[in-house]
Motif scaffolding. Structure first.
Motif, mmCIF file in Angstrom:
data_model
loop_
_atom_site.group_PDB
_atom_site.id
_atom_site.type_symbol
_atom_site.label_atom_id
_atom_site.label_comp_id
_atom_site.label_asym_id
_atom_site.label_seq_id
_atom_site.Cartn_x
_atom_site.Cartn_y
_atom_site.Cartn_z
ATOM 1 N N THR A 90 0.810 -1.214 0.000
ATOM 2 C CA THR A 90 0.000 0.000 0.000
ATOM 3 C C THR A 90 0.849 1.272 0.000
ATOM 4 O OG1 THR A 90 -0.108 -0.115 2.415
ATOM 5 C CG2 THR A 90 -1.918 -1.119 1.172
ATOM 6 N N TRP A 103 -3.769 9.473 9.089
ATOM 7 C CA TRP A 103 -3.677 8.518 10.196
ATOM 8 C C TRP A 103 -3.131 9.190 11.455
ATOM 9 C CZ3 TRP A 103 -1.827 2.926 8.789
ATOM 10 C CH2 TRP A 103 -2.634 2.412 7.765
ATOM 11 N N GLN A 107 -3.449 5.032 15.226
ATOM 12 C CA GLN A 107 -3.801 4.215 14.070
ATOM 13 C C GLN A 107 -2.556 3.623 13.408
ATOM 14 O OE1 GLN A 107 -6.057 7.277 12.037
ATOM 15 N NE2 GLN A 107 -8.007 6.246 12.454
ATOM 16 N N PRO A 118 -7.046 1.552 9.800
ATOM 17 C CA PRO A 118 -8.352 2.199 9.986
ATOM 18 C C PRO A 118 -9.462 1.592 9.138
ATOM 19 C CG PRO A 118 -6.623 3.854 9.869
ATOM 20 C CD PRO A 118 -5.978 2.549 9.546
ATOM 21 N N ASP A 119 -9.113 1.006 7.977
ATOM 22 C CA ASP A 119 -10.154 0.436 7.117
ATOM 23 C C ASP A 119 -10.257 -1.079 7.244
ATOM 24 O OD1 ASP A 119 -7.733 -0.133 5.955
ATOM 25 O OD2 ASP A 119 -8.356 0.336 3.907
ATOM 26 N N GLY A 120 -9.613 -1.658 8.253
ATOM 27 C CA GLY A 120 -9.769 -3.097 8.458
ATOM 28 C C GLY A 120 -8.458 -3.836 8.665
ATOM 29 N N TRP A 169 -12.074 -9.437 7.066
ATOM 30 C CA TRP A 169 -12.514 -9.646 8.446
ATOM 31 C C TRP A 169 -12.091 -11.030 8.936
ATOM 32 C CZ3 TRP A 169 -15.564 -13.881 9.081
ATOM 33 C CH2 TRP A 169 -16.253 -14.355 7.953
#
Length: 434
Positions: A90, A103, A107, A118-120, A169
């Protein structure tokens, strides 16, 4: 009750139990100020926070996984080709739209040490399973350094993962099974230098991520820590001090030289991902940290690897040859190809011409009967830059067929490792995909 229904009920129970355990862990995990770290990642002489962050980011080799070939540093896009799909590194520049510019400290620390952005949840291609041992101060120094660099607006490529691997998840359950959040704790039976080397190797350098076998679920097999694994088609060798299959026969000078320059006289030259690690990270360690890392690696539990891959320092083929003339009368396809394209640089006795990096005798790669790294070097080439010195081996992937790659790889393994090469055209075809 049918077997199918019974298995479904067991699956539901298992999910509930795991989910409950994760929720309980989240509630009970310690909060509040973190105690002072027993080991700092940057040398004590580096006091400026940004300079500390730069040293730590290099020691952690952040640029390798977050920079696409030919791309801007830390802007993401590097592809991890895994057995179950492709994941992309990323953008970790300070761009607020496509990077991590928004961030918070919390985070960032949680993403690095727990694998939760933050997004998973993150995938363990991000080595948070090693970075979890880092101190908070070291993590925030890295963040400060990254935020001091120019932001790059570049959207991350979409991961190419089939169901169920594309369900991030699900990493909550993987973490429960294979991830143990824990800061670095010194071994009181070892001295300060060994413990510093341990922090560099385990927390920052995350050597286990490449050099340790993984199970079917991609979890690290700690019982075989640092005993060797295949990464991106290359064989990441056994770096435990086993005398036959590891680094136990290396001198301290050889190991230090290899870590600092990617070449050890009379031994291996780094290639593939290891060359990148030396180029991006290890060459920048201070001499004191280099020696600490050497001490740690030479004083951990030795683990024996495959005896068939034990390094032969006096292979008959190389010893019976001169630099310009081969010994013996073999007339194989592999030998003819080596004569035309390889002998000029590597020489028939494996000493190497013009560059020490072209030497082959003593190399771990040529002593692997499966020739995995030899095949990758032929297909992909390899390169390394140490300071102002740039070494390149060109690739022959487009020039050679799978059968020709296998033939020359087996010849190299026989000539310079005195092993019976087992490389097949089918293996080469698979490695082309890496």
């Amino acid at each position: 009750m049918s077997n199918a229904l019974r298995w479904l009920l067991w699956l539901i129970v298992a999910v509930v139990v795991i989910a409950g355990g994760y929720a309980l862990y989240t509630l009970l995990r310690p909060v509040g100020p973190e105690p002072a770290a027993p080991i700092a990642g940057a040398p004590a002489g580096i006091t400026d926070k940004l300079a500390r962050g730069e040293y730590l980011a290099r020691a952690a080799d952040c640029v390798a996984c977050h920079t696409a070939p030919g791309g801007k540093p830390f802007a993401g896009g590097f592809a991890f080709k895994l057995p179950f799909g492709t994941i992309y590194g990323t953008n970790i520049t300070a761009d607020k739209e496509t990077g991590i510019g928004d961030w918070s400290d919390e985070q960032f620390v949680r993403a690095v040490r727990e694998g939760v952005a933050p997004d998973g949840n993150l995938y363990p291609a991000m080595p948070y399973t090693s970075y979890t041992a880092l101190s908070r101060d070291d993590v925030l120094a890295i963040k400060a350094y990254l935020f001091s660099l120019p932001p790059v607006k570049q959207t991350d490529p979409q991961n190419d993962l089939p169901f169920p691997f594309n369900q991030r998840w699900g990493m909550k359950f993987w973490n429960l099974a294979f991830f143990h959040e824990k800061r670095f704790e010194p071994n009181l039976n070892q001295d300060e230098q060994w413990n510093r080397g341990a922090y560099l190797a385990t927390a920052l350098g995350h050597c286990s991520e490449c050099h340790t076998p993984r199970n079917l679920a991609f979890g690290i097999n700690q019982s075989k820590n640092l005993s060797g694994e295949v990464i991106q088609g290359w064989f990441a060798a056994n770096i435990t001090p086993d005398a036959q299959t590891g680094i136990g026969g290396w001198s301290e000078q050889q190991l230090s030289q290899y870590l600092a320059t990617g070449h050890a006289e009379g031994r291996s030259s780094a290639a593939g991902p290891m060359a990148e690690a030396v180029e991006n990270s290890l060459q920048y360690l201070t001499p004191e940290d280099n020696q600490a890392l050497v001490k740690y690696l030479r004083n951990i539990e030795p683990i024996a690897g495959d005896s068939a891959s034990a390094v032969n320092l006096q292979p008959k083929g190389a010893l019976s040859s001169s630099a310009v003339l081969p010994g013996g009368q073999e007339d194989s396809l592999g030998r003819r190809l080596f004569a035309g394209d390889c002998s000029g640089c590597h020489q028939w006795n494996g000493v190497g011409r013009q560059s020490k990096y072209a030497s082959l005798v003593g190399s771990t790669a040529v002593n692997d009967p499966q020739g995995r790294s030899v095949v990758q070097a032929i297909l992909k080439g390899t390169r390394i830059s140490i300071g102002e010195q740039h070494e390149v081996m060109p690739d022959f992937g487009a020039q050679y067929s799978d059968e020709e790659v296998a033939a020359v790889a087996n010849y190299v393994v026989g000539q310079f490792g005195e092993k019976q090469g087992k490389v097949t055209a089918k293996q080469v075809a698979e490695q082309r995909k890496q």
